[in-house]
Scaffold this motif. Sequence first.
Motif, short mmCIF file in Angstrom:
data_model
loop_
_atom_site.label_atom_id
_atom_site.label_comp_id
_atom_site.label_asym_id
_atom_site.label_seq_id
_atom_site.Cartn_x
_atom_site.Cartn_y
_atom_site.Cartn_z
N ALA A 170 0.91 -1.10 -0.09
CA ALA A 170 -0.06 0.00 -0.01
C ALA A 170 0.74 1.19 -0.02
O ALA A 170 0.67 2.20 -0.64
CB ALA A 170 -1.20 -0.15 1.25
N MET A 171 2.00 1.37 0.70
CA MET A 171 2.75 2.38 0.80
C MET A 171 3.38 2.85 -0.48
O MET A 171 3.88 3.84 -0.82
CB MET A 171 3.81 2.06 2.05
N ILE A 172 4.08 1.58 -1.08
CA ILE A 172 4.67 1.70 -2.39
C ILE A 172 3.60 2.23 -3.39
O ILE A 172 4.00 3.04 -4.35
CB ILE A 172 5.23 0.39 -2.77
N ALA A 173 2.35 1.65 -3.38
CA ALA A 173 1.30 2.26 -4.51
C ALA A 173 1.08 3.79 -4.24
O ALA A 173 0.85 4.50 -4.99
CB ALA A 173 0.12 1.40 -4.31
N GLU A 174 1.14 4.13 -2.95
CA GLU A 174 1.10 5.56 -2.42
C GLU A 174 2.08 6.37 -3.00
O GLU A 174 1.86 7.54 -3.46
CB GLU A 174 0.79 5.65 -1.09
N ALA A 175 3.38 5.99 -2.85
CA ALA A 175 4.40 6.46 -3.45
C ALA A 175 4.47 6.88 -4.78
O ALA A 175 4.90 7.73 -5.44
CB ALA A 175 5.72 6.02 -2.78
N THR A 176 4.15 5.62 -5.51
CA THR A 176 4.12 5.73 -6.95
C THR A 176 2.76 6.81 -7.39
O THR A 176 3.19 7.50 -8.40
CB THR A 176 3.76 4.33 -7.39
N LYS A 177 1.86 6.74 -6.73
CA LYS A 177 0.66 7.66 -7.16
C LYS A 177 1.13 9.22 -7.12
O LYS A 177 1.00 9.94 -7.80
CB LYS A 177 -0.40 7.29 -6.25
N ASN A 178 1.71 9.35 -5.78
CA ASN A 178 2.21 10.81 -5.53
C ASN A 178 3.24 11.09 -6.62
O ASN A 178 3.61 12.30 -7.17
CB ASN A 178 2.94 10.81 -4.23
N ALA A 179 4.30 10.42 -7.07
CA ALA A 179 5.25 10.53 -8.18
C ALA A 179 4.61 10.68 -9.36
O ALA A 179 4.97 11.67 -10.07
CB ALA A 179 6.08 9.31 -8.07
N ARG A 180 3.51 10.02 -9.63
CA ARG A 180 2.66 10.32 -11.03
C ARG A 180 2.35 11.58 -10.98
O ARG A 180 2.12 12.47 -12.15
CB ARG A 180 1.89 9.44 -11.24
N ALA A 181 1.66 12.15 -9.81
CA ALA A 181 1.04 13.31 -9.67
C ALA A 181 1.98 14.63 -9.83
O ALA A 181 1.83 15.75 -10.64
CB ALA A 181 0.31 13.70 -8.31
N ALA A 182 3.11 14.17 -9.58
CA ALA A 182 4.31 15.22 -9.61
C ALA A 182 4.76 15.26 -10.97
O ALA A 182 4.95 16.40 -11.67
CB ALA A 182 5.53 15.09 -8.90
N ALA A 183 4.72 14.17 -11.82
CA ALA A 183 5.11 14.07 -13.10
C ALA A 183 4.03 14.75 -14.14
O ALA A 183 4.28 15.49 -15.07
CB ALA A 183 5.36 12.57 -13.40
N ALA A 184 2.84 14.31 -13.68
CA ALA A 184 1.67 15.09 -14.54
C ALA A 184 1.82 16.62 -14.28
O ALA A 184 1.31 17.22 -15.36
CB ALA A 184 0.36 14.69 -13.71
N GLN A 185 2.25 17.18 -13.32
CA GLN A 185 2.36 18.72 -12.92
C GLN A 185 3.51 19.09 -13.94
O GLN A 185 3.40 20.30 -14.70
CB GLN A 185 2.51 18.93 -11.73
N PHE A 186 4.50 18.53 -13.85
CA PHE A 186 5.81 18.77 -14.64
C PHE A 186 5.33 18.76 -16.40
O PHE A 186 5.46 19.78 -17.16
CB PHE A 186 6.90 17.88 -14.73
N ALA A 187 4.54 17.70 -16.79
CA ALA A 187 4.18 17.73 -18.05
C ALA A 187 3.12 18.63 -18.56
O ALA A 187 3.48 18.95 -19.65
CB ALA A 187 3.34 16.27 -18.07
#
Length: 231
Positions: A170-187
């Motif tokens: 669950a924590m890895i999934a949460e960290a990956t979700k947060n990483a994608r949100a950051a990537a989406a903002q940059f994109a």
Amino acid sequence: MENKNNFAFLSISIVTASIILAVGLSGIVQKDSSISVRGLAQREVPADLAVWQMSFSLGDNDLKILQKTILEKTKIAENFLKKYGLNAEDYIVQAPSITDNSINPYMDSERVRYTYIAKVNLLVRTNKIQDIKKAQANSLDLASDGIAISQEYENRISYEFTGLNDIKPAMIAEATKNARAAAAQFAKDSGSQVGKIKKATQGLFSIENAAVGLEDTKSIRVVTQVEYLLK
């Protein structure tokens, strides 16, 4: 005239080839464009294991009497633990260590009160967190039975969390979700869109005390590094 025409044709061909090559390279770069970001997941959990080195010292000038005293005081200490719900499966009585002061050349014989000093250890290891906390908090009650529980730093309760594997996914999934949100903002800022994961690296999980005085609550943290393709 023919040479001029050939030269003009050759020049146009070179320009055209350059344009095609440039467009092709541009497409390759865009296709392989990616962004690397980090995602953090953090949560607090209660400790599920406590360890307490419960120790006290006894002294006498006669080894036989000291042996009898050790057995009597150890039994009293065990009954004390049972009073707070800590049973035989929650602790072990370790072999006592005995110091013979009569063979210590550096000991001042005039100041020695006991020839033999014994250190008794009961190692408490349990998941009954509240019970062990109450027992330690009331360990002064043993003074009336001639038992002085050591309050040294190494005899304090240490708390651990053993359920990391249960919360890892669950924590890895949460960290990956947060990483994608950051990537989406940059994109979004660059006019791109986030594509599939190109490469991902899971960081190490760290377990620390939540704060000073909250040693029975653990703060767990993990950071993942994810590289996404950009469309």
